[in-house]
Motif scaffolding. Sequence first.
Motif, PDB file in Angstrom:
ATOM      1  N   GLY A  64       0.778  -1.227   0.000  1.00 32.57           N
ATOM      2  CA  GLY A  64       0.000   0.000   0.000  1.00 32.57           C
ATOM      3  C   GLY A  64       0.809   1.276   0.000  1.00 32.57           C
ATOM      4  O   GLY A  64       0.260   2.363  -0.213  1.00 32.57           O
ATOM      5  N   VAL A  65       2.107   1.214   0.229  1.00 30.10           N
ATOM      6  CA  VAL A  65       2.933   2.418   0.262  1.00 30.10           C
ATOM      7  C   VAL A  65       3.162   2.938  -1.153  1.00 30.10           C
ATOM      8  O   VAL A  65       3.552   2.181  -2.045  1.00 30.10           O
ATOM      9  N   LYS A  66       2.901   4.216  -1.362  1.00 27.84           N
ATOM     10  CA  LYS A  66       3.079   4.823  -2.679  1.00 27.84           C
ATOM     11  C   LYS A  66       4.363   5.638  -2.791  1.00 27.84           C
ATOM     12  O   LYS A  66       4.926   5.762  -3.876  1.00 27.84           O
ATOM     13  N   ALA A  67       4.825   6.206  -1.670  1.00 21.92           N
ATOM     14  CA  ALA A  67       6.046   7.014  -1.725  1.00 21.92           C
ATOM     15  C   ALA A  67       6.581   7.227  -0.320  1.00 21.92           C
ATOM     16  O   ALA A  67       5.819   7.277   0.651  1.00 21.92           O
ATOM     17  N   ALA A 115      10.726  12.272   7.907  1.00 20.33           N
ATOM     18  CA  ALA A 115      10.306  11.518   6.727  1.00 20.33           C
ATOM     19  C   ALA A 115       8.797  11.592   6.591  1.00 20.33           C
ATOM     20  O   ALA A 115       8.063  11.827   7.565  1.00 20.33           O
ATOM     21  N   MET A 116       8.334  11.403   5.372  1.00 16.12           N
ATOM     22  CA  MET A 116       6.899  11.409   5.055  1.00 16.12           C
ATOM     23  C   MET A 116       6.575  10.135   4.292  1.00 16.12           C
ATOM     24  O   MET A 116       7.206   9.815   3.285  1.00 16.12           O
ATOM     25  N   ILE A 117       5.576   9.401   4.765  1.00  7.36           N
ATOM     26  CA  ILE A 117       5.124   8.184   4.119  1.00  7.36           C
ATOM     27  C   ILE A 117       3.738   8.441   3.554  1.00  7.36           C
ATOM     28  O   ILE A 117       2.855   8.926   4.273  1.00  7.36           O
ATOM     29  N   VAL A 118       3.536   8.141   2.276  1.00  7.27           N
ATOM     30  CA  VAL A 118       2.218   8.288   1.643  1.00  7.27           C
ATOM     31  C   VAL A 118       1.773   6.921   1.164  1.00  7.27           C
ATOM     32  O   VAL A 118       2.529   6.207   0.498  1.00  7.27           O
ATOM     33  N   PRO A 279      -5.179  13.142  -4.526  1.00  7.28           N
ATOM     34  CA  PRO A 279      -5.278  13.913  -3.287  1.00  7.28           C
ATOM     35  C   PRO A 279      -4.540  13.196  -2.158  1.00  7.28           C
ATOM     36  O   PRO A 279      -4.531  11.963  -2.083  1.00  7.28           O
ATOM     37  N   VAL A 280      -3.931  13.995  -1.288  1.00  5.05           N
ATOM     38  CA  VAL A 280      -3.206  13.455  -0.133  1.00  5.05           C
ATOM     39  C   VAL A 280      -3.777  14.072   1.133  1.00  5.05           C
ATOM     40  O   VAL A 280      -3.815  15.303   1.278  1.00  5.05           O
TER      41      VAL A 280
END
Length: 773
Positions: A64-67, A115-118, A279-280
């Motif tokens: 499920g991790v996109k970036a 860090a940022m997890i999207v 959208p985030v």
Amino acid sequence: MTIMKFGVGQPVRHVEDERLVRGAGRYTSDFAPKDSLYAHFIRSPHAHARFTVGDREKAATAVGVKAIYLASDFSALGDLPCQQTTLNSDGSLTPLKPYPVMAAGEVHHVGDIVAMIVAESIVAARDGAEALAIDWESLPAVADTREALRPGAAQVFAGAPGNVAFDAHIGDKGGTDAIFASAARVVRIEIVNPRVVANFLEPRGAVGMFDAESGQRILYAGSQGVHGLRDRLAGDVLKIPPETLRVVTGDVGGGFGTRIFIYREYPLVLEAARRLHRPVRWQAERTEHFVGDAQGRDNVTTAEMALDEKARFLALRLDILANLGAYPSQFGPYVPWLGATMATGPYRIDSLFARVRGLYTHTLPVDAYRGAGRPEAAYVLERLVDQCARELGVSQEAIRLRNFIPPDAMPYKTETDRTYDVGDFAGALKRCVSKAGVADFDKRAEESRRRGAIRGLGVSSYIECTAWDDPETGSLSLEKDGSLTLLIGTQSTGQGHETAYAQVVSEHFDVPLDRVKVVQGDTARVETGAGTGASRSIPVGAVMTARASKELVGSLKELAADKLEAAIADLEIGDGLVRIVGTDRSLSLAEIAALPSAAPERLRGAGSYTPDMATYPNGTHICEVEIDPETGAAKIVRYTVVDDFGFTLNPLLLEGQVHGGIAQGVGQALMERAVYDSEGQLLSASLMDYCLPRADDFAPIAFETRNIPSTTNPMGLKGAGEAGTIGSTPAVLNAVADALWRAYGVADIDMPATPQAIFRAIRKAETAKRASG
């Protein structure tokens, strides 16, 4: 003009309540665009450390991790802006510590974003965060305000040696020192104003969107003004034209100043949305609020008053240490300076010298919090005034009455270049003393003693500055159905703006409030706005609304006069109709809107207002507390307020603002404190450890106004949103100190006056008494 049923001055209940209590509010977390991704931020567990991030490609394979983004991914973004700085005494500006959107290799406070997890879901984003390995090397840290100045303290920023971000002064040092040297008495105190956390009801959130075809970015976020947020975010951080960024704020569950600022999450969700073409969304948890949002107060002040033999104030000397945290937040360096400009309060003090130093520490940034410097100034001054009364053997009321600026001295220019236009400080105090039953206090204190308790009386007389400088422009339009739409650039965060502005409109059109729609919080619909802060919304926004209403009234009368074949001077508005005076010939607003000659520009009234000077609300708070010496628990048993807000637009809304402000002031006085240990760890990072006031912490609040219309505001209004906080904190602490002084001869206690703190003060006094025989 006749008084309209729903017009200004009427105690109308919130029109927005019905929508909100049935769950029809639209907060940031309610906005969920289709196909949204979810953001999670990894935050530093250390106050000061170097770090390296492991294999993020491996972590990015989590389901499920996109970036996964690091600081290096956002090198093109600018730093968060520090909008108002403070110069050193020599006119120089110490270099500002950069405030990047994400920490790169070194963190400077617990909660610093690394860090940022999207991901497709918040659960997947957290799983991705767990899979990302980060190595930490802890470094020396400093968190305490006074410790930051000590030789050898850990340095936060190489550009600010000794952790001093600025060293400024106000006033005449030589003249003030000379007065002190010859004064009959000098009274000195050292006061700690502890750090607090805003804790609004709704934690922050943000939704970033991007339209690849148009290049338009959209940010949904709870704020205290969309235009300032857009302009700073676009120009300083994203480096894009402001017109390519739309900022939308819906309903907001509390602001208190803390929602004014640009936070890192805003540009980050926008950038992620642009890169991922979806959208985030991000929604803070309560702990993220504690470690991610700007905090308030955190000053240490030494204050001295020079007096003559008759207990008259001659000169004031202050040394203010203000903790700015790890980065200079948007208005952070300005807040203590602003407070110092109100240092003399409602008193005639002929000379002043204040040294103000801003200090970096390894803690969250500090910025404006309800009152922004003025509560800190009033707290120091009112504690000092009470100490003067004790040391000179004068009552709390008498020393104030002896030193107030009299009404006939208005307008009065202070030693800090503030000009008070009107005010009767003695009148407010005398009325409050009478209303509070101060004459019978000794009887109540004796009754408390019979029950084994001690009782104290606290007085606080304050003045603050509100609603200065920034203009407000907007418009009022008549719709085809006869309703009215106001576009305005202030932002409600729970104060009831929809009601207050609708009342101003109703004053001119005599329509029910539900026929007035107030539009705010959208840069695509409202062209300009200075937002909400410094208690400016009603004193500035209401004047603008009145001017727009008057212009629209004039235009509608012109349209109606043509149709009714009457002179404009013969027309009046009542019950939502424009009619010929003394006849039954009239047109409804909907009928006027339908006239062939009713072009859109003729159905719109524009308004604008720019304050030339600040307004100066003022008043007196009197608090009584009862303390159980066996436990140290303090309970507020009586609370009385007499305020001067110039003119009351809505008595119910006004009283609610005062009650809410008092609640925040009482919270800080008796229980709230953000506690950092010596290594910069935030020990009070949840509501399990950070205490907030509840309903049973208060006595009924007796409140009234004794208004003197402002001469600097066209409607006579003075800002009211921060006054309750400014007056309450010193009133409560003065009451605690008074109780301890009466019973034990000690009044040295800092906020928060928790049961533990009071118990220790009592036991210390008892031990000293036994030791002295």
